[in-house]
Motif scaffolding. Structure first.
Motif, PDB file in Angstrom:
ATOM      1  N   SER A   9       0.906  -1.371  -0.148  1.00  9.06           N
ATOM      2  CA  SER A   9       0.101  -0.064   0.042  1.00  9.06           C
ATOM      3  C   SER A   9       0.809   1.486   0.002  1.00  9.06           C
ATOM      4  N   LEU A  56       8.321   0.776   0.365  1.00  8.22           N
ATOM      5  CA  LEU A  56       9.029   0.209  -0.328  1.00  8.22           C
ATOM      6  C   LEU A  56       8.120  -0.976  -1.162  1.00  8.22           C
ATOM      7  N   ASP A  91      -4.128  -9.432   5.250  1.00 15.75           N
ATOM      8  CA  ASP A  91      -3.177  -9.486   6.629  1.00 15.75           C
ATOM      9  C   ASP A  91      -2.192 -10.485   6.832  1.00 15.75           C
ATOM     10  N   VAL A  92      -1.033 -10.197   6.875  1.00 17.91           N
ATOM     11  CA  VAL A  92      -0.061 -11.455   6.948  1.00 17.91           C
ATOM     12  C   VAL A  92      -0.122 -12.201   8.324  1.00 17.91           C
ATOM     13  N   ASN A 123       7.282  -8.326   1.618  1.00 17.10           N
ATOM     14  CA  ASN A 123       7.665  -7.130   2.176  1.00 17.10           C
ATOM     15  C   ASN A 123       6.915  -6.469   3.508  1.00 17.10           C
ATOM     16  N   TYR A 180      12.528  -5.740  16.244  1.00 16.06           N
ATOM     17  CA  TYR A 180      12.554  -5.697  14.969  1.00 16.06           C
ATOM     18  C   TYR A 180      13.934  -6.456  14.531  1.00 16.06           C
ATOM     19  N   LYS A 194      14.227  -9.738  12.055  1.00 18.56           N
ATOM     20  CA  LYS A 194      14.753  -9.455  10.794  1.00 18.56           C
ATOM     21  C   LYS A 194      15.828 -10.656  10.812  1.00 18.56           C
ATOM     22  N   ILE A 207      16.655   3.494   3.913  1.00 21.96           N
ATOM     23  CA  ILE A 207      16.134   4.176   2.426  1.00 21.96           C
ATOM     24  C   ILE A 207      15.144   5.431   3.098  1.00 21.96           C
TER      25      ILE A 207
HETATM   26  P1  NAD Z   1       6.141   0.997   5.444  1.00 25.72           P
HETATM   27  O1  NAD Z   1       5.536   1.108   7.087  1.00 25.72           O
HETATM   28  O2  NAD Z   1       6.028   2.326   4.565  1.00 25.72           O
HETATM   29  O3  NAD Z   1       5.587  -0.023   4.696  1.00 25.72           O
HETATM   30  C1  NAD Z   1       5.189  -1.468   5.359  1.00 25.72           C
HETATM   31  C2  NAD Z   1       3.874  -2.013   4.887  1.00 25.72           C
HETATM   32  O4  NAD Z   1       3.545  -3.224   5.285  1.00 25.72           O
HETATM   33  C3  NAD Z   1       2.973  -1.055   4.678  1.00 25.72           C
HETATM   34  O5  NAD Z   1       2.106  -1.041   3.510  1.00 25.72           O
HETATM   35  C4  NAD Z   1       2.058  -1.879   5.894  1.00 25.72           C
HETATM   36  O6  NAD Z   1       0.565  -1.456   5.643  1.00 25.72           O
HETATM   37  C5  NAD Z   1       2.267  -3.287   5.414  1.00 25.72           C
HETATM   38  N1  NAD Z   1       1.876  -4.159   6.617  1.00 25.72           N
HETATM   39  C6  NAD Z   1       2.122  -3.987   7.941  1.00 25.72           C
HETATM   40  N2  NAD Z   1       1.344  -4.811   8.636  1.00 25.72           N
HETATM   41  C7  NAD Z   1       0.924  -5.630   8.154  1.00 25.72           C
HETATM   42  C8  NAD Z   1       0.205  -6.987   7.807  1.00 25.72           C
HETATM   43  N3  NAD Z   1       0.086  -7.455   9.245  1.00 25.72           N
HETATM   44  N4  NAD Z   1      -0.479  -7.281   7.066  1.00 25.72           N
HETATM   45  C9  NAD Z   1      -0.097  -6.816   5.640  1.00 25.72           C
HETATM   46  N5  NAD Z   1       0.429  -5.499   5.490  1.00 25.72           N
HETATM   47  C10 NAD Z   1       1.269  -5.203   6.289  1.00 25.72           C
HETATM   48  O7  NAD Z   1       7.636   0.554   5.478  1.00 25.72           O
HETATM   49  P2  NAD Z   1       8.706   0.314   4.735  1.00 25.72           P
HETATM   50  O8  NAD Z   1       9.690   1.107   5.085  1.00 25.72           O
HETATM   51  O9  NAD Z   1       8.116   0.552   3.244  1.00 25.72           O
HETATM   52  O10 NAD Z   1       9.046  -0.977   4.688  1.00 25.72           O
HETATM   53  C11 NAD Z   1       8.607  -2.242   3.921  1.00 25.72           C
HETATM   54  C12 NAD Z   1       9.584  -3.300   4.511  1.00 25.72           C
HETATM   55  O11 NAD Z   1      11.124  -2.981   4.219  1.00 25.72           O
HETATM   56  C13 NAD Z   1       9.471  -3.689   5.773  1.00 25.72           C
HETATM   57  O12 NAD Z   1       9.610  -5.225   5.913  1.00 25.72           O
HETATM   58  C14 NAD Z   1      10.742  -3.077   6.613  1.00 25.72           C
HETATM   59  O13 NAD Z   1      11.290  -3.789   7.570  1.00 25.72           O
HETATM   60  C15 NAD Z   1      11.785  -3.193   5.342  1.00 25.72           C
HETATM   61  N6  NAD Z   1      13.001  -2.394   5.492  1.00 25.72           N
HETATM   62  C16 NAD Z   1      12.549  -0.899   5.339  1.00 25.72           C
HETATM   63  C17 NAD Z   1      13.843   0.018   5.409  1.00 25.72           C
HETATM   64  C18 NAD Z   1      13.635   1.330   5.189  1.00 25.72           C
HETATM   65  O14 NAD Z   1      14.725   2.015   5.377  1.00 25.72           O
HETATM   66  N7  NAD Z   1      12.459   1.711   5.027  1.00 25.72           N
HETATM   67  C19 NAD Z   1      15.024  -0.665   5.717  1.00 25.72           C
HETATM   68  C20 NAD Z   1      15.231  -2.004   5.988  1.00 25.72           C
HETATM   69  C21 NAD Z   1      14.064  -2.817   5.751  1.00 25.72           C
END
Ligand code: NAD
Length: 248
Positions: A16, A19, A64-65, A87, A152, A156, A185
């Motif tokens: 939604s 990333l 919903d995962v 993701n 977290y 991970k 990021i």
């Molecule tokens: P974000 O919060 O913008 O996106 C997370 C997404 O996961 C959202 O769309 C949210 O609705 C969804 N989500 C959360 N719980 C959920 C559930 N129970 N069921 C389905 N969807 C669910 O965060 P992001 O920064 O885009 O992160 C995306 C992934 O990348 C994550 O796994 C995060 O740990 C990883 N990550 C992000 C970064 C960064 O710098 N942004 C760095 C390393 C890893």
């Protein structure tokens, strides 16, 4: 060499925003038929609509995962996916001494158990279809630690180890399982923090002296999702400007 995913069906969880939405757009641009999944069906429907208007192949569904029944409903009646990008994830920041056990469980439930449950559901379809590629989105915090991210980081790290375990078990089915570990990021959610002194100090510790951009993940994602990584499974790919090798 141009990577094409024409004829491939891809699923991205947590698509939604952030990333996940970017990954879905990149895969669609490479020609894949992408299903965007997230808890809020209306949001992913709108994003899939935008992709279709741009002549990409996309649809969407509520997922919903953390819900076993929800995962079963989501996969029922859908053809097998060739590519899964696991993701969806939550941050769950907080001092370990103050963290409620339920909050810790919540992070593990989404970030680890959710990744396993969706990989299993997608993996069953991939086994029937003769193979596929799973990309688990872990983090450099699965390989190193920082303050106030115990749940977290632990979740991970477990995703990294889960990736290797699934790669071992599923190679015989032609299913490759790899982990992508992004560093920090830049997204709208964290830009305020990186404008602070603490944020700037963090960036100075990254050997490349900058945050990652969403586009920095495109090549590694397409590599792992496509047949260009046919001999890679159980690999852990960091995309972090060298953050993991910063000097002590
Ligand atoms: P974000 O919060 O913008 O996106 C997370 C997404 O996961 C959202 O769309 C949210 O609705 C969804 N989500 C959360 N719980 C959920 C559930 N129970 N069921 C389905 N969807 C669910 O965060 P992001 O920064 O885009 O992160 C995306 C992934 O990348 C994550 O796994 C995060 O740990 C990883 N990550 C992000 C970064 C960064 O710098 N942004 C760095 C390393 C890893």
């Amino acid at each position: 060499m141009r990577i094409t995913l024409e004829g491939k069906r891809a699923l991205v969880t947590g698509a939604s925003g952030g990333l996940g939405l970017h990954f879905a757009q990149v895969l669609a641009e490479a020609g894949a038929e992408v299903t965007l999944a997230a808890r809020r069906a209306d949001v992913v429907e709108a994003e899939a609509d935008a992709l279709r208007r741009a002549r990409r192949k996309a649809d969407a569904g509520a997922l919903d995962v953390t819900s076993g029944d929800g995962i079963a409903d989501f996969f029922a009646g859908r053809p097998a996916f060739d590519i899964l990008v696991n993701n969806a994830g939550i941050a769950g920041e907080g001092a370990a001494l103050d963290m409620e056990t339920d909050a810790f469980r919540g992070v593990v439930d989404t970030n680890l158990t959710g990744v396993f449950a969706v990989a299993q559901a997608a993996g069953r379809g991939m086994r029937e279809a003769g193979g596929g590629s799973i990309v688990n989105i872990a983090s450099i915090l699965g390989l190193r630690v920082a303050g106030h991210v115990a749940a977290y980081a632990a979740s991970k790290a477990a995703v990294v180890q889960l990736t290797k375990a699934l790669a071992l078990e599923w190679a015989r089915h032609g299913i490759r399982v790899n982990a992508l570990c992004p560093g920090y990021i830049e997204t709208p959610i964290n830009e305020a923090f990186f404008a602070t002194e603490a944020g700037k100090a963090l960036v100075r510790r990254i050997p490349q002296r900058r945050l990652g951009r969403l586009a920095d993940l495109d090549g590694p994602l397409l590599l792992l999702a496509s047949e260009h990584s046919a001999y890679m499974t159980g690999a852990v790919v960091a995309v972090d400007g060298g953050h993991l090798v910063s000097g002590l």
